[in-house]
Design a protein around this motif. Structure first.
Motif, PDB file in Angstrom:
ATOM      1  N   MET A   1       0.845  -1.194   0.000  1.00 33.28           N
ATOM      2  CA  MET A   1       0.000   0.000   0.000  1.00 33.28           C
ATOM      3  C   MET A   1       0.878   1.241   0.000  1.00 33.28           C
ATOM      4  O   MET A   1       2.041   1.200   0.379  1.00 33.28           O
ATOM      5  CB  MET A   1      -0.896   0.013   1.231  1.00 33.28           C
ATOM      6  CG  MET A   1      -0.166   0.070   2.546  1.00 33.28           C
ATOM      7  SD  MET A   1      -1.311   0.104   3.958  1.00 33.28           S
ATOM      8  CE  MET A   1      -0.134   0.052   5.308  1.00 33.28           C
ATOM      9  N   GLU A   2       0.295   2.370  -0.438  1.00 37.09           N
ATOM     10  CA  GLU A   2       1.003   3.637  -0.398  1.00 37.09           C
ATOM     11  C   GLU A   2       0.430   4.488   0.721  1.00 37.09           C
ATOM     12  O   GLU A   2      -0.792   4.565   0.896  1.00 37.09           O
ATOM     13  CB  GLU A   2       0.894   4.368  -1.733  1.00 37.09           C
ATOM     14  CG  GLU A   2       1.701   3.712  -2.843  1.00 37.09           C
ATOM     15  CD  GLU A   2       2.011   4.686  -3.958  1.00 37.09           C
ATOM     16  OE1 GLU A   2       1.416   5.780  -3.991  1.00 37.09           O
ATOM     17  OE2 GLU A   2       2.866   4.348  -4.792  1.00 37.09           O
ATOM     18  N   THR A  42       5.310   3.602  -0.974  1.00 39.21           N
ATOM     19  CA  THR A  42       4.957   2.195  -0.818  1.00 39.21           C
ATOM     20  C   THR A  42       5.520   1.666   0.494  1.00 39.21           C
ATOM     21  O   THR A  42       6.708   1.840   0.797  1.00 39.21           O
ATOM     22  CB  THR A  42       5.510   1.356  -1.990  1.00 39.21           C
ATOM     23  OG1 THR A  42       4.966   1.847  -3.211  1.00 39.21           O
ATOM     24  CG2 THR A  42       5.143  -0.113  -1.829  1.00 39.21           C
ATOM     25  N   HIS A  43       4.667   1.014   1.265  1.00 41.09           N
ATOM     26  CA  HIS A  43       5.087   0.474   2.561  1.00 41.09           C
ATOM     27  C   HIS A  43       4.241  -0.762   2.873  1.00 41.09           C
ATOM     28  O   HIS A  43       3.029  -0.674   3.036  1.00 41.09           O
ATOM     29  CB  HIS A  43       4.897   1.521   3.656  1.00 41.09           C
ATOM     30  CG  HIS A  43       5.377   1.082   5.009  1.00 41.09           C
ATOM     31  ND1 HIS A  43       6.709   1.086   5.364  1.00 41.09           N
ATOM     32  CD2 HIS A  43       4.699   0.596   6.084  1.00 41.09           C
ATOM     33  CE1 HIS A  43       6.828   0.640   6.611  1.00 41.09           C
ATOM     34  NE2 HIS A  43       5.625   0.322   7.063  1.00 41.09           N
ATOM     35  N   THR A  44       4.888  -1.921   2.911  1.00 40.32           N
ATOM     36  CA  THR A  44       4.165  -3.162   3.222  1.00 40.32           C
ATOM     37  C   THR A  44       4.699  -3.840   4.481  1.00 40.32           C
ATOM     38  O   THR A  44       4.072  -4.777   4.981  1.00 40.32           O
ATOM     39  CB  THR A  44       4.275  -4.171   2.062  1.00 40.32           C
ATOM     40  OG1 THR A  44       5.637  -4.588   1.905  1.00 40.32           O
ATOM     41  CG2 THR A  44       3.785  -3.577   0.757  1.00 40.32           C
ATOM     42  N   ARG A  81       0.914 -10.544   8.454  1.00 40.43           N
ATOM     43  CA  ARG A  81       1.299  -9.159   8.703  1.00 40.43           C
ATOM     44  C   ARG A  81       2.662  -8.789   8.140  1.00 40.43           C
ATOM     45  O   ARG A  81       3.090  -7.644   8.257  1.00 40.43           O
ATOM     46  CB  ARG A  81       1.282  -8.896  10.210  1.00 40.43           C
ATOM     47  CG  ARG A  81      -0.110  -8.968  10.825  1.00 40.43           C
ATOM     48  CD  ARG A  81      -0.074  -8.851  12.331  1.00 40.43           C
ATOM     49  NE  ARG A  81       0.389 -10.073  12.970  1.00 40.43           N
ATOM     50  CZ  ARG A  81       1.288 -10.150  13.942  1.00 40.43           C
ATOM     51  NH1 ARG A  81       1.855  -9.056  14.372  1.00 40.43           N
ATOM     52  NH2 ARG A  81       1.623 -11.301  14.475  1.00 40.43           N
ATOM     53  N   GLY A  83       5.776  -8.024   5.486  1.00 39.05           N
ATOM     54  CA  GLY A  83       5.988  -7.382   4.192  1.00 39.05           C
ATOM     55  C   GLY A  83       7.458  -7.044   4.033  1.00 39.05           C
ATOM     56  O   GLY A  83       8.231  -7.102   5.003  1.00 39.05           O
ATOM     57  N   HIS A  86       9.910  -1.241   3.143  1.00 41.79           N
ATOM     58  CA  HIS A  86       9.859  -0.318   4.275  1.00 41.79           C
ATOM     59  C   HIS A  86      10.138   1.092   3.768  1.00 41.79           C
ATOM     60  O   HIS A  86      11.232   1.388   3.303  1.00 41.79           O
ATOM     61  CB  HIS A  86      10.897  -0.698   5.333  1.00 41.79           C
ATOM     62  CG  HIS A  86      10.805   0.124   6.586  1.00 41.79           C
ATOM     63  ND1 HIS A  86      11.397   1.366   6.703  1.00 41.79           N
ATOM     64  CD2 HIS A  86      10.166  -0.101   7.769  1.00 41.79           C
ATOM     65  CE1 HIS A  86      11.152   1.858   7.903  1.00 41.79           C
ATOM     66  NE2 HIS A  86      10.402   0.994   8.555  1.00 41.79           N
ATOM     67  N   ASP A 164       6.313  -8.150  -3.525  1.00 44.21           N
ATOM     68  CA  ASP A 164       6.743  -6.861  -2.990  1.00 44.21           C
ATOM     69  C   ASP A 164       7.874  -6.266  -3.823  1.00 44.21           C
ATOM     70  O   ASP A 164       7.947  -5.044  -4.016  1.00 44.21           O
ATOM     71  CB  ASP A 164       7.177  -7.019  -1.535  1.00 44.21           C
ATOM     72  CG  ASP A 164       6.033  -6.794  -0.566  1.00 44.21           C
ATOM     73  OD1 ASP A 164       4.885  -6.696  -1.029  1.00 44.21           O
ATOM     74  OD2 ASP A 164       6.279  -6.716   0.642  1.00 44.21           O
ATOM     75  N   ARG A 167       6.626  -4.284  -6.590  1.00 44.21           N
ATOM     76  CA  ARG A 167       5.965  -3.024  -6.228  1.00 44.21           C
ATOM     77  C   ARG A 167       6.919  -1.840  -6.350  1.00 44.21           C
ATOM     78  O   ARG A 167       6.486  -0.706  -6.605  1.00 44.21           O
ATOM     79  CB  ARG A 167       5.451  -3.078  -4.782  1.00 44.21           C
ATOM     80  CG  ARG A 167       4.364  -4.110  -4.521  1.00 44.21           C
ATOM     81  CD  ARG A 167       3.949  -4.032  -3.053  1.00 44.21           C
ATOM     82  NE  ARG A 167       3.160  -5.168  -2.643  1.00 44.21           N
ATOM     83  CZ  ARG A 167       1.839  -5.259  -2.767  1.00 44.21           C
ATOM     84  NH1 ARG A 167       1.176  -4.255  -3.308  1.00 44.21           N
ATOM     85  NH2 ARG A 167       1.190  -6.331  -2.362  1.00 44.21           N
TER      86      ARG A 167
END
Length: 231
Positions: A1-2, A42-44, A81, A83, A86, A164, A167
């Motif tokens: 997600m951003e 972007t941060h997952t 949870r 991802g 970072h 990821d 992304r």
């Protein structure tokens, strides 16, 4: 997600980084009303740790089937949870995720079989000992009966990682595309065989993934050459 990770509370004015806390609430007053101060990124990566202390504490008190079920549940919760991006930066594929992926499958398998062999129980205990310490058993330690669990675990973890990776690295050069295409083909092959491949073959998938990651994150030309050579 951003998201806009650098936040400022609209109630008390305190500034904080969601990338560090993983919380949308203000660390000072608890308000959920805040504004972003930076551009969407972007941060997952979840701000979470894999913790198996409570499961390990059950070893002497529950049967191996219950222990296996609880271990699988803890690993499943962690993997939901996890991802690898970072604040827009790709992170390495660490052993914690690989071990959690394997523990989820080994636990699920041993939790439902009629009889757990001694070798299988010992392997479950070894996974429990290592998995939240960013470590896991080597390929030659995997019992033959649990070979499919290792193969499927590696394939699943690599799939999450490559999702990821894409992304944040959309514009790729030809050699990187070759590696990623080869990784995708090998992952699908392992899945088509229900994970039943030699654990050393599964580890080649891990090493190649880590090499292309090192090239993209650090510009490591030697790592890219190793990845191409394996393919």
């Amino acid at each position: 997600m951003e998201l806009r990770g650098e936040r400022e509370c609209q109630s008390c004015g305190v500034q904080w980084s969601y990338y560090e806390t993983g919380e949308i609430t203000c660390p000072e007053c608890g308000s959920i009303r805040s504004v972003g101060l930076d551009e969407p990124t972007t941060h997952t990566a979840g701000n979470t740790e894999f913790e198996l202390t409570a499961v390990r504490a059950e070893v002497d008190d529950v049967g191996v089937d219950q222990l296996a079920d609880d271990a699988a549940a803890a690993a499943r919760d962690y993997l939901r949870r996890v991802g690898f991006v970072h604040a827009g930066e790709l992170q390495p594929l660490d052993d914690t995720v690989l071990a959690a992926s394997e523990l989820r499958r080994v636990g699920a398998t041993l939790g439902r079989v009629m009889r757990v062999e001694d070798e299988e129980e010992l392997y479950l205990l070894e996974l429990l000992r290592l998995a939240d310490q960013n470590d896991r058993p080597s390929a030659d330690e995997v019992p033959e009966t649990l070979t499919p669990e290792r193969g499927l675990a590696v394939a699943a973890a690599v799939d999450i990682y490559l999702t990821d990776l894409r992304r944040v690295h959309d514009d790729r050069e030809t050699e990187v595309d070759r590696v990623l295409s080869g990784l995708r083909s090998r992952r699908k092959r392992i899945e088509a065989l229900d994970g039943d491949v030699d654990p050393t073959e599964a580890e080649q998938l891990v090493r190649t993934t880590r090499d292309v990651s090192a090239y993209l994150r650090e510009g490591d030309e030697a790592a890219l050459a190793r990845a191409l050579e394996r393919l």
